[in-house]
Write a protein that holds these residues in place. Structure first.
Motif, short mmCIF file in Angstrom:
data_model
loop_
_atom_site.label_atom_id
_atom_site.label_comp_id
_atom_site.label_asym_id
_atom_site.label_seq_id
_atom_site.Cartn_x
_atom_site.Cartn_y
_atom_site.Cartn_z
N MET A 153 -15.05 9.76 -9.62
CA MET A 153 -15.26 9.57 -8.58
C MET A 153 -13.36 8.81 -8.64
SD MET A 153 -17.69 6.58 -7.61
CE MET A 153 -20.10 7.29 -7.83
N ASN A 154 -13.04 8.88 -7.07
CA ASN A 154 -11.77 9.11 -7.49
C ASN A 154 -11.97 7.31 -6.48
OD1 ASN A 154 -8.91 7.87 -6.45
ND2 ASN A 154 -8.06 9.61 -5.73
N LEU A 155 -11.15 6.28 -7.57
CA LEU A 155 -11.54 4.40 -7.57
C LEU A 155 -9.63 4.05 -6.46
CD1 LEU A 155 -14.28 3.49 -9.28
CD2 LEU A 155 -14.92 4.86 -7.66
N ASP A 156 -9.20 4.83 -6.72
CA ASP A 156 -8.19 4.11 -5.88
C ASP A 156 -8.14 3.89 -4.64
OD1 ASP A 156 -6.95 4.75 -9.39
OD2 ASP A 156 -6.14 6.49 -8.73
N ALA A 157 -7.01 2.71 -4.79
CA ALA A 157 -6.78 2.53 -3.60
C ALA A 157 -5.43 3.44 -2.86
CB ALA A 157 -6.67 0.74 -2.96
N PRO A 158 -5.28 3.29 -1.57
CA PRO A 158 -6.05 2.93 -0.69
C PRO A 158 -7.53 2.94 0.02
CG PRO A 158 -3.76 3.77 0.82
CD PRO A 158 -4.09 4.02 -0.83
N PHE A 159 -8.52 2.65 0.58
CA PHE A 159 -9.58 3.14 1.40
C PHE A 159 -9.45 3.57 2.62
CE2 PHE A 159 -10.18 0.21 -2.25
CZ PHE A 159 -10.94 0.92 -2.91
#
Length: 269
Positions: A153-159
């Protein structure tokens, strides 16, 4: 899907260019590299820049009439129907802190593509029809499988799709813990791992990923390997699609989409 302007040996061009960039990335690993600020917390290093220049030189030598779009240098060369998309170092933050989880991505738009792992020596590639991995002089066909149950999963912000969808919310979904185990690689190398069976799936948010220098090569390899690839809305990847769900098989894709749609429709995690 092979572009009408593709040539039989475009895969060789992609592989050679990706390998050339990977050699630079590997050779500069461990050095104290300056950070070139790109805004919004993003940055490049001299390794990104030198790898891109090396990749473009390799493409130019083989395809002087083609256009090139690089992450660092932008669009270069003649205006042409054939355009190469280059991400010279995907995972710059990993690389800058001494983590060997990075990828070098080279893709002919809608054609051949290659994803090189500078440290394992593997090159995942497609001619637009089939997908293989080249390692230590031998080629093997890619065979995606969900056996590992590992989902990157890419959990980097922004969303950008919040509050309807945030990748991080999948971690709290009870069905996710029942079927899968999360991993965070923070590089599109994870897409090549889905194609090769090292990962069951990869999920990220974002927009316009199909023609992105970051994602084009990985998406091409996944598709050629037979993976199921859509946006987080379930629609085909394209200019209007959001995010990316690349899964080894239809069952895995369906499970992930049921969780994503549950969040988007107000369901509870």
């Amino acid at each position: 899907m092979t572009h009408s302007y593709a040539r039989p040996d475009d895969a060789d061009v992609a592989i050679a260019a990706a390998r050339a960039g990977a050699d630079v990335v590997r050779g500069m690993y461990g050095q104290r590299l300056a950070r070139i600020d790109k805004g919004a917390g993003d940055f490049a290093t001299p390794a990104d820049v030198e790898a891109e220049e090396t990749i473009i030189a390799s493409i130019r030598a083989a395809r002087p009439d083609d256009a090139v779009l690089g992450e660092e240098g932008g669009r270069q060369g003649p205006t042409a129907a054939r355009e190469w998309l280059v991400d010279p170092l995907c995972g710059t933050l990993n690389y800058s802190v001494g983590t060997m989880l990075v990828a070098v991505n080279v893709a002919l738009r809608n054609g051949a593509a290659a994803v090189a792992d500078p440290f394992s020596g593997e090159v995942f590639f497609t001619d637009g029809e089939t997908a293989r991995v080249r390692h230590e002089g031998a080629d093997a066909q890619l065979a995606p499988t969900s056996t590992t149950q590992l989902v990157d999963m890419n959990l980097d912000a922004p969303f950008p799709s919040a509050p309807g969808f945030r990748t991080v919310d999948l971690l709290a979904h009870p069905a996710f813990a029942e079927h899968f185990r999360p991993r965070v690689v923070s590089t599109t190398l994870a897409l090549a791992w889905v194609a090769s069976g090292k990962r069951a799936a990869y999920v990220t948010d974002g927009s316009a990923l199909h023609d992105s220098v970051h994602f084009a090569a990985g998406i091409a390899v996944c598709r050629a390997a037979g993976c199921v690839v859509t946006g987080i809305d379930g629609d085909p990847i394209g200019q209007a699609s959001r995010g990316l769900v690349a899964a080894a098989d239809a069952e895995t894709h369906g499970l992930l989409m049921s969780m994503i749609r549950g969040r988007g429709s107000g369901g509870t995690a």
